[in-house]
Design a protein around this motif. Sequence first.
Motif, PDB file in Angstrom:
ATOM      1  N   ALA A  57       5.587  -4.439   2.920  1.00 33.21           N
ATOM      2  CA  ALA A  57       6.853  -3.790   2.576  1.00 33.21           C
ATOM      3  C   ALA A  57       7.867  -3.764   3.709  1.00 33.21           C
ATOM      4  CB  ALA A  57       6.567  -2.365   2.103  1.00 33.21           C
ATOM      5  N   TRP A  79      13.123  -2.137   5.615  1.00 31.35           N
ATOM      6  CA  TRP A  79      12.190  -1.814   4.535  1.00 31.35           C
ATOM      7  C   TRP A  79      12.469  -2.758   3.370  1.00 31.35           C
ATOM      8  CZ3 TRP A  79      12.935   1.700  -0.045  1.00 31.35           C
ATOM      9  CH2 TRP A  79      11.712   1.980  -0.680  1.00 31.35           C
ATOM     10  N   PRO A  81      10.383  -3.383   0.207  1.00 35.33           N
ATOM     11  CA  PRO A  81       9.315  -3.308  -0.799  1.00 35.33           C
ATOM     12  C   PRO A  81       9.528  -4.407  -1.833  1.00 35.33           C
ATOM     13  CG  PRO A  81      10.971  -1.639  -1.239  1.00 35.33           C
ATOM     14  CD  PRO A  81      11.365  -2.288   0.054  1.00 35.33           C
ATOM     15  N   PHE A  82       8.546  -4.610  -2.713  1.00 35.14           N
ATOM     16  CA  PHE A  82       8.620  -5.722  -3.663  1.00 35.14           C
ATOM     17  C   PHE A  82       9.937  -5.742  -4.432  1.00 35.14           C
ATOM     18  CE2 PHE A  82       3.848  -5.614  -3.415  1.00 35.14           C
ATOM     19  CZ  PHE A  82       3.733  -6.852  -2.832  1.00 35.14           C
ATOM     20  N   ARG A  83      10.446  -4.562  -4.796  1.00 32.55           N
ATOM     21  CA  ARG A  83      11.680  -4.519  -5.590  1.00 32.55           C
ATOM     22  C   ARG A  83      12.837  -5.171  -4.834  1.00 32.55           C
ATOM     23  NH1 ARG A  83      12.582   1.347  -7.156  1.00 32.55           N
ATOM     24  NH2 ARG A  83      10.386   1.134  -7.633  1.00 32.55           N
ATOM     25  N   ILE A 125      -3.899 -17.858 -10.757  1.00 34.08           N
ATOM     26  CA  ILE A 125      -3.294 -16.535 -10.563  1.00 34.08           C
ATOM     27  C   ILE A 125      -2.141 -16.227 -11.530  1.00 34.08           C
ATOM     28  CG2 ILE A 125      -1.593 -17.223  -8.803  1.00 34.08           C
ATOM     29  CD1 ILE A 125      -2.646 -14.705  -7.195  1.00 34.08           C
ATOM     30  N   GLY A 126      -1.517 -17.258 -12.102  1.00 32.72           N
ATOM     31  CA  GLY A 126      -0.290 -17.060 -12.879  1.00 32.72           C
ATOM     32  C   GLY A 126       0.881 -17.650 -12.095  1.00 32.72           C
ATOM     33  N   VAL A 127       2.061 -17.735 -12.723  1.00 27.15           N
ATOM     34  CA  VAL A 127       3.173 -18.429 -12.052  1.00 27.15           C
ATOM     35  C   VAL A 127       3.709 -17.663 -10.843  1.00 27.15           C
ATOM     36  CG1 VAL A 127       3.903 -19.714 -14.098  1.00 27.15           C
ATOM     37  CG2 VAL A 127       4.944 -17.481 -13.611  1.00 27.15           C
ATOM     38  N   ARG A 128       3.372 -16.362 -10.765  1.00 28.99           N
ATOM     39  CA  ARG A 128       3.873 -15.515  -9.674  1.00 28.99           C
ATOM     40  C   ARG A 128       5.385 -15.638  -9.514  1.00 28.99           C
ATOM     41  NH1 ARG A 128       0.208 -12.757  -5.468  1.00 28.99           N
ATOM     42  NH2 ARG A 128       1.905 -11.385  -6.021  1.00 28.99           N
TER      43      ARG A 128
ATOM     44  N   TRP B  26       0.512  -2.492  -8.690  1.00 32.93           N
ATOM     45  CA  TRP B  26       0.778  -3.914  -8.389  1.00 32.93           C
ATOM     46  C   TRP B  26      -0.536  -4.543  -7.957  1.00 32.93           C
ATOM     47  CZ3 TRP B  26       5.153  -7.214  -7.731  1.00 32.93           C
ATOM     48  CH2 TRP B  26       4.938  -8.342  -6.914  1.00 32.93           C
ATOM     49  N   ARG B  29      -3.257  -2.487  -6.212  1.00 24.31           N
ATOM     50  CA  ARG B  29      -2.596  -1.431  -5.438  1.00 24.31           C
ATOM     51  C   ARG B  29      -2.095  -0.318  -6.355  1.00 24.31           C
ATOM     52  NH1 ARG B  29       0.787  -5.175  -1.091  1.00 24.31           N
ATOM     53  NH2 ARG B  29      -0.532  -6.998  -1.363  1.00 24.31           N
ATOM     54  N   PHE B  52       1.917  -5.859 -13.735  1.00 26.47           N
ATOM     55  CA  PHE B  52       1.644  -6.718 -12.597  1.00 26.47           C
ATOM     56  C   PHE B  52       0.137  -6.576 -12.390  1.00 26.47           C
ATOM     57  CE2 PHE B  52       6.203  -6.127 -11.337  1.00 26.47           C
ATOM     58  CZ  PHE B  52       6.527  -7.478 -11.249  1.00 26.47           C
ATOM     59  N   PHE B  73       1.391 -12.174 -12.847  1.00 23.33           N
ATOM     60  CA  PHE B  73       0.172 -12.635 -12.180  1.00 23.33           C
ATOM     61  C   PHE B  73      -0.922 -11.621 -12.458  1.00 23.33           C
ATOM     62  CE2 PHE B  73       2.156  -9.772  -9.124  1.00 23.33           C
ATOM     63  CZ  PHE B  73       1.088  -8.983  -8.753  1.00 23.33           C
ATOM     64  N   VAL B  74      -2.175 -12.022 -12.216  1.00 21.98           N
ATOM     65  CA  VAL B  74      -3.279 -11.065 -12.179  1.00 21.98           C
ATOM     66  C   VAL B  74      -4.070 -11.385 -10.922  1.00 21.98           C
ATOM     67  CG1 VAL B  74      -5.350 -10.163 -13.288  1.00 21.98           C
ATOM     68  CG2 VAL B  74      -3.400 -10.884 -14.688  1.00 21.98           C
ATOM     69  N   SER B  75      -4.157 -10.430  -9.998  1.00 24.53           N
ATOM     70  CA  SER B  75      -4.806 -10.672  -8.709  1.00 24.53           C
ATOM     71  C   SER B  75      -5.436  -9.392  -8.176  1.00 24.53           C
ATOM     72  CB  SER B  75      -3.769 -11.179  -7.697  1.00 24.53           C
ATOM     73  OG  SER B  75      -4.345 -11.263  -6.417  1.00 24.53           O
ATOM     74  N   ASP B 178       5.273   1.380  -0.407  1.00 27.05           N
ATOM     75  CA  ASP B 178       5.971   0.681  -1.484  1.00 27.05           C
ATOM     76  C   ASP B 178       5.899   1.476  -2.793  1.00 27.05           C
ATOM     77  OD1 ASP B 178       6.858  -1.270  -3.456  1.00 27.05           O
ATOM     78  OD2 ASP B 178       6.357  -2.850  -2.023  1.00 27.05           O
ATOM     79  N   PRO B 179       7.045   1.715  -3.422  1.00 25.71           N
ATOM     80  CA  PRO B 179       7.030   2.426  -4.722  1.00 25.71           C
ATOM     81  C   PRO B 179       6.540   1.544  -5.869  1.00 25.71           C
ATOM     82  CG  PRO B 179       9.279   1.768  -4.134  1.00 25.71           C
ATOM     83  CD  PRO B 179       8.402   1.379  -2.963  1.00 25.71           C
ATOM     84  N   TYR B 180       6.412   0.211  -5.612  1.00 19.20           N
ATOM     85  CA  TYR B 180       6.178  -0.765  -6.675  1.00 19.20           C
ATOM     86  C   TYR B 180       7.254  -0.573  -7.751  1.00 19.20           C
ATOM     87  CZ  TYR B 180       1.975  -0.745  -3.892  1.00 19.20           C
ATOM     88  OH  TYR B 180       1.130  -0.748  -2.823  1.00 19.20           O
ATOM     89  N   PHE B 181       6.886  -0.537  -9.026  1.00 20.50           N
ATOM     90  CA  PHE B 181       7.925  -0.441 -10.066  1.00 20.50           C
ATOM     91  C   PHE B 181       7.649   0.733 -11.012  1.00 20.50           C
ATOM     92  CE2 PHE B 181       7.840  -4.604  -8.274  1.00 20.50           C
ATOM     93  CZ  PHE B 181       9.186  -4.854  -8.040  1.00 20.50           C
ATOM     94  N   ASP B 182       6.955   1.746 -10.481  1.00 18.84           N
ATOM     95  CA  ASP B 182       6.493   2.829 -11.349  1.00 18.84           C
ATOM     96  C   ASP B 182       7.635   3.620 -11.982  1.00 18.84           C
ATOM     97  OD1 ASP B 182       4.000   1.956 -10.741  1.00 18.84           O
ATOM     98  OD2 ASP B 182       3.418   3.680  -9.523  1.00 18.84           O
TER      99      ASP B 182
END
Lengths: 251, 270
Positions: A57, A79, A81-83, A125-128, B26, B29, B52, B73-75, B178-182
Amino acid sequence: MTLQTISRADVCVAAVSDAFKGSGEVLAHAVGIVPAIGVRLAKATHTPELALSDGEAFMMAEAPPLLKTAAAGGVPEAWVPFRSIFDIVASGRRHSMMGASQIDRHGNQNISSIGDWRQPKRQLIGVRGAPGNTVNHRVDYWVAKHSARIFVDSVDVASGVGNDRAVGTAGRFHDLGVVVTNLAVFGYDENGLIKVNSIHPGVTPEELQEATGFPIDATDAPLTREPTEEELKIISAEDPKGLRHREVPES
Amino acid sequence: MLDKTLPLAEVAGKLESGMTIGIGGWGSRRKPMALVKEILRSDVTDLTVVAFGGPDVGLLARAGKIRKLVYGFVSLDSIPLDPNFTRARERGEIPETSEYDEGMFVAGLKAGANRLSFQPIRAGLGSDVMAMNPDLKTVRSPYDDEEYVAVPGLRLDVSLIHLNRADAAGNGQYLGPDPYFDDLFAMAADTTILSVEQIVSTDDLTAKAPPQTLLVPRIFVNHVVEAPGGAHFTSCDPDYGRDEEFQKSYVAAAKSDSDSDWTEFEERYL
């Protein structure tokens, strides 16, 4: 005169670093051990403005220990994060080096599944983020074990968009750079087809062709450069345990 | 003060077969594993799962509860593939899938949260995501020559999310990096069930942590479940990291050719 034997993994790390030359002030995204060291080398030498991530992150002013996150050390500077990552992808200020389970001669890449996607022979894994990365910013690939199973005539699922598919809006920011492997560095010719940029010292053109599932011509290819003494010092400082040699064993 | 606390044992009563369920976190996680276990123990089935994906998807797939899976994805993160998911896919045991680019997935959630029928995005163009989702359409810009993927809004009947803290009214707080997308999952759902490590007083939420950690306001939360360890074996920083040993045993049991190894794991885990 150099007494040190330069390993194949070190040649690969330097090739990754070269791929990030001129990327500028963008976020480097590197999947794999050799790419992770390569972007650190790029930042430490020719492209200090490159932004590194901890893979979780944070953007890091000083990187954490290899394969670790900010929690294990280093200095965070932002910072992300994924978003935020998806916003950065859409902004174009990013340069990825992704892995690949299949790549075809147009640079289409597959990480999703092998066989018919409806009921795959092998689910991966998928297309990610591959579809979004390839239509938004520069994308390179890293293949640790170059083989004819990876370099195929046609990918089963186009996760990453190849040059032949990059038309219309999909082509606007599409930018495939290089494919660095344990045997060679590939680029793309004016028709968007994979060509040999350089072949690693110790690899023969026959060996390279044998490991590539479509015709390539390496007869006149230059040798991939070897890292300098200074680069070797940086590489071993970033990877003191030699994890890169496990990803790329000497052939 | 509103009291939305719900005993864990009553979670399954809020779910019905055939629902579209969003699962937060995620990969491996901060997954709402305690809530997922309640689905596994119930007879709720025929679900459309939007996630996710991590072991949540793996476990639900292995139990045959997924009719349709929407995912990027699935991981398992430290272990790249979830063998229960790959096995279900290779055996054709998930009847329908929508495999999206991760950014498309977020765009779909945002559209769902904003009650929009779609959101435009560049991701997906030129890729086989279009072929794998024949119902996906593109949209032409009214301003120039650009054409984008129109990701349909993902509306969810129920979202299941897990955070570090909440008050009894449903104000949820994350304390990790990380908040992810919750928050998006909560906003895109008609009903949100939030599990937390600890229910605290509203005062306590900001006594030791900055207000930016308050991720999900109570207006988007219907039920609060106190479930210490409720993300195990996925990570829930800073309360605990991923239980890597346990995850390895999950993978070993899932991979095993002998069904009794999986049954044994299930009995131990569930």
